[in-house]
Design an enzyme around this catalytic site. Structure first.
Site, PDB file in Angstrom:
ATOM      1  N   GLU A 270      -7.977  21.693  24.002  1.00  0.00           N
ATOM      2  CA  GLU A 270      -7.467  23.024  23.637  1.00  0.00           C
ATOM      3  C   GLU A 270      -6.869  23.010  22.244  1.00  0.00           C
ATOM      4  OE1 GLU A 270      -4.482  26.296  23.252  1.00  0.00           O
ATOM      5  OE2 GLU A 270      -4.211  24.135  23.091  1.00  0.00           O
ATOM      6  N   GLU A 271      -6.181  21.924  21.898  1.00  0.00           N
ATOM      7  CA  GLU A 271      -5.553  21.851  20.587  1.00  0.00           C
ATOM      8  C   GLU A 271      -6.591  21.819  19.462  1.00  0.00           C
ATOM      9  OE1 GLU A 271      -2.625  22.462  20.144  1.00  0.00           O
ATOM     10  OE2 GLU A 271      -1.523  21.913  21.959  1.00  0.00           O
ATOM     11  N   GLU A 297       0.181  28.107  29.600  1.00  0.00           N
ATOM     12  CA  GLU A 297       0.344  27.640  28.228  1.00  0.00           C
ATOM     13  C   GLU A 297       1.822  27.438  27.896  1.00  0.00           C
ATOM     14  OE1 GLU A 297      -0.339  26.531  25.486  1.00  0.00           O
ATOM     15  OE2 GLU A 297      -2.510  26.396  25.408  1.00  0.00           O
TER      16      GLU A 297
END
Length: 855
Positions: A270-271, A297
């Site tokens: 995701e990063e 999140e």
């Protein structure tokens, strides 16, 4: 007790105007005559003018009215209307009431934020067990994509726990299916100015929980276990994965089968700008059955989780959340602010919404965002409780008063911005980063004092009518402005319209209920108390919204780059807060006898705070491990190589490239590390892609101040292999160029067509090149383990004639590599300079290379 006789309907009220004591005689007498006619003709609220100089006083014990009352001009004539004495608030009482009201509501906001659900171990969700998962996941340290920590250790632990749950629940009514996905793909996104992302064999762990008879429809729950390069990522987002493991355990152990299936997606990239979620929703066979999703999140560490995005459409999701959550916590204002692009961040919600076309809910921890993406984001900072919880003249007067109010706001904002500019010029920017309430005292005192001063001057110098009339008038001004904002937001279809609706409905009802009290007694203590009580609900909600704004934007200023002046942002936010809160408090400025002591107190607070700030007593950063406020600074030990059109090396250099990601740049670093100073400040080379530096993400517009400290060359163990494999002219007049790249897990590709040339198509995303605001193209690349060389191509339309002032050829292509983990990440020079940084700084460092070619 003061008892007032009812007026006789046969007695005509004749106002008294004394030219010797009344300013603006003709205006006031005319106004009083119109008032008298109005009072005879209807039963509206009476606006009563004083005779001569108003007499104020305190009410004594037997009911007589002394100096804090205003009479209506009764002089003892039995034919005149009986006297009505109207209270005006004493200055100290007014200040105590309003400040106590604001502080009480602010306390209620913070009290509500502490009301977390305290979990008890049971057969359902067990927070202690989830905490053990969190501690185990974070124990391996940072988990960037492509590292052993992310691709092997964390994946192995998650699979081990999932297999244990599957084995223990095999005899129950549910079936648990596990699939490890290694997707490859690309897509374009309009985030950070717009760029294209390519990923190769990244990691996804998908777990499907369904009744043994199977399920046609699936709900998706998403978390990510990867991190940025230098953070343990406890809140972002290991805690969400720990929560999902425990939810999986709880649901799988239920004796009653679920009606539908649930997919738990533990995504491992995701990063890297939302790559793994794209790989799942566009490629995984289960994705076609997903009907809705929940994304877990973090933009902070702990506290209550807040719903800050929902939809699109499908309000049943929100209703389901409200019914299921013990303490639902959401804000449609947050959604519209987040989706406006004001906050430089994004989540997997966008991918599922835009590429999967499915509705969902985005939940995140937002508290204490100062340590987001830093070494301080550790498991011990996340509370177990947080885990458990997841017409006529009046119209003209009204228009004039509205103009005074709006002008007052503008002058107030301008004045506070001047103060912010002075603070910036004095080199004291971000003094509030560690000392938040210092900003409230400085900018809040300036804004409040300026606003009160403007309306005090208007009351004493401009207006010549009864203070009670002005109190009524400015209440109507506030009501009018909130009505206008309600209409505007409603016309634009924004859900945030509910906020002005609250600020219209509650004050209006309160005012109607208190009309009789205000008419007969003026601003009595009873009236003032009940008036504030009626405003309590909308104001406490407003203060919660302000808390959210400051909780998000204050830490963001520490990572928003060198170009956005933080004092302007903070001063504007504080001033807007004061403006909104004062909307219905302007009413009281015209109902107090004097404001001189209030202004003196606010002026004293401002002067003292300005002197303290100017003296540098509020240092912006803190290395206190209990409440860190670190300065973020990025260091890349890089070697840059530039090739000319003939393929020969044109120039080559090496150094430590330094980026400061807040406005203070290296102001506070230079005294600690003298070699980092403005003498090594870099310039952007416009003839080189992305200025000729190895930007990891396309954020050069945020940080135009950079420093380059000469250092020896770097020699990574796995250097990049970049080559042009083919170049051919097409029949439609373009040139097709194919490249092959083999390198580390993180690379950035920059394409800069020269003047007159343009990219027409490429092999990435949907085939349409996506460029940033400067006309350059940025492609973000990452891969997992055992990835093949990356092959891509593009077609370029050559220029009709060469540009004599520009670089040779038709396009400049550059590739940068980033070594975030392993032996290649460190060099002796990096280690030496890192040891010099103070404890209040968080230097994030790695090794990189930059190679540019012209074609």
């Amino acid at each position: 007790m003061l008892i007032l006789a009812p007026p006789s309907p046969s007695v005509r009220f004749v106002p008294h105007c004394d030219p010797s004591v009344v300013r603006a005689k003709s205006f006031r007498c005319a106004a009083d005559e119109r008032l008298a006619e109005k009072m005879e003709s209807d039963t509206a609220v009476r606006r009563i003018k004083p005779s001569g100089t108003p007499r104020y006083g305190a009410e004594d014990g037997d009911g007589a009215c002394g100096r804090n009352c205003e009479d209506n001009g009764y002089s003892g004539d039995p034919k005149r209307k009986p006297e009505v004495r109207l209270f005006l608030l004493r200055e100290g009482l007014a200040a105590a009431l309003l400040s106590g009201f604001v502080l009480l509501l602010w306390g209620l906001v913070h009290l509500s934020l502490q009301q977390l659900v305290i979990g008890k171990p049971s057969g359902e969700f067990n927070a202690e067990r989830a905490r053990r998962h969190l501690e185990q996941i974070t124990s391996v340290g940072p988990r960037p994509v492509g590292s052993q920590e992310n691709e092997v250790l964390t994946v192995g632990y998650l699979l081990e726990q999932i297999e244990d749950i599957r084995a223990r629940t095999a005899a129950g009514p549910h079936r648990v299916t596990v699939d490890v996905q290694r997707p490859t793909g690309s897509f374009s996104i309009d985030f950070l100015g717009g760029f294209t992302s390519f990923y190769d064999r990244i990691s996804n762990i998908a777990v499907k929980l369904e009744p043994k008879r199977g399920a046609q429809h699936l709900m998706l729950a998403n978390c990510h276990f990867d991190t940025v390069a230098n953070s343990p990522g406890a809140s972002d987002d290991a805690v969400s994965c720990a929560v999902m493991l425990e939810v999986l355990h709880a649901l799988a152990n239920q004796s009653t089968p679920l009606h539908h299936g649930v997919v738990f997606l533990f995504n491992g990239a995701e990063e890297n700008v939302l790559q793994a979620s794209h790989g799942f929703i566009t490629q995984h066979p289960w994705a076609k059955q997903v009907r809705a999703f929940i994304n877990l999140e973090a933009a902070g560490v702990g506290g209550k989780e807040v719903v800050f995005q929902t939809g699109p459409e499908n309000p049943w999701l929100v209703q389901a959340y409200v019914h299921a959550a013990k303490h639902p916590f959401a804000s449609v204002v947050g959604q519209e602010v987040f989706q406006s692009g004001v906050i430089p961040s994004d989540t997997d919600f966008r991918i599922y919404r835009d590429f999967g076309n499915i509705p969902g809910i985005d939940l995140a921890f937002i508290e204490n965002g100062f340590i987001y993406h830093t070494k301080y984001d550790t498991a011990n900072r996340i509370l177990t409780d947080s885990i458990q919880r997841a017409g006529g003249r009046y119209v003209r007067d009204l228009a004039c008063a509205t103009g005074v109010a709006v002008l007052g706001w503008f002058v107030t904002l301008l004045s506070v911005l001047i103060v912010a500019l002075l603070v910036t010029l004095l080199g004291r920017s971000m003094f509030w980063y560690t000392h938040f309430y210092a900003a409230i005292c400085l900018y809040g005192a300036a804004a409040t004092g300026k606003m009160i001063l403007i309306h005090t001057l208007a009351k004493n110098l401009y207006y010549g009518v009864s203070f009670q009339i002005l109190g009524d008038l400015y209440f109507d001004v506030s009501l009018l402005l909130w009505c206008c904002s309600l209409v505007w937001l409603t016309q634009r279809g924004l859900c945030s319209a509910y906020v002005p609706m609250l600020m219209v409905a509650f004050p209006l009802v309160t005012r109607l209920l208190l009309t009789k009290e205000f008419k007969h007694r003026g601003a009595s203590l009873k009236y003032s108390g009940l008036y504030l009580l009626g405003l309590a609900l909308p104001y406490v909600h407003f203060m919660f919204l302000f808390w959210v704004v400051f909780e998000i934007f204050t830490p963001i200023m520490g990572r928003s780059g060198t170009e956005i002046p933080p004092e302007v942002v903070m001063a504007s936010l504080v001033t807007l807060t004061i403006v909104f809160l004062s909307s219905y408090f302007l009413h009281f400025v015209y109902l107090v006898r004097s404001t001189k002591w209030i202004l003196a107190a606010l002026g004293s607070v401002f002067v003292v705070m300005f002197l303290l700030v100017s003296a540098g007593l509020f240092f912006p950063y803190s290395g206190n491990p209990n409440s860190p406020r670190p300065k973020r600074i990025f260091l890349q030990h890089t070697t840059r190589t530039f090739h000319n059109l003939q393929g020969r090396v044109e120039s080559r250099d090496s150094g430590i490239w330094i980026n400061s990601f807040d406005f203070t740049a290296v102001q506070h670093i230079t005294p600690q590390i003298p070699e980092i100073n403005d003498s090594i400040r870099t310039r952007c080379r416009e003839d080189r892609p992305f200025c000729g530096y190895p930007w990891f993400l396309p954020v050069k517009f945020l940080s135009r101040k950079n420093w380059y400290l000469p250092a020896p060359e770097v020699s990574p163990g796995s250097p990049v292999d970049f080559s042009l494999t083919s170049k051919e002219e097409t029949s439609w007049g373009t040139v097709k160029m194919t490249f092959s790249v083999k390198g580390p897990s993180h690379m950035s590709l920059y394409l800069m067509p020269h003047r007159g040339a343009s990219l027409s198509t490429w092999s990435l995303g949907d085939g349409t090149p996506q460029f940033d605001l400067n006309g350059e193209y940025f492609v973000f690349y990452s891969h997992g383990l055992d990835a093949a060389p990356w092959t891509f191509w593009f077609e370029i339309q050559p220029p009709t004639e060469p540009d004599p002032a520009g670089p040779e050829g038709m396009i400049s292509v550059a590739i940068s590599t980033h070594y975030f983990f392993g032996e290649d990440r460190r060099t002796a020079q990096l280690e030496e300079i890192l040891r010099k940084f103070p404890t209040w700084a968080f230097p994030s460092s790695w090794v990189s290379t930059y190679d540019m070619y012209r074609y």
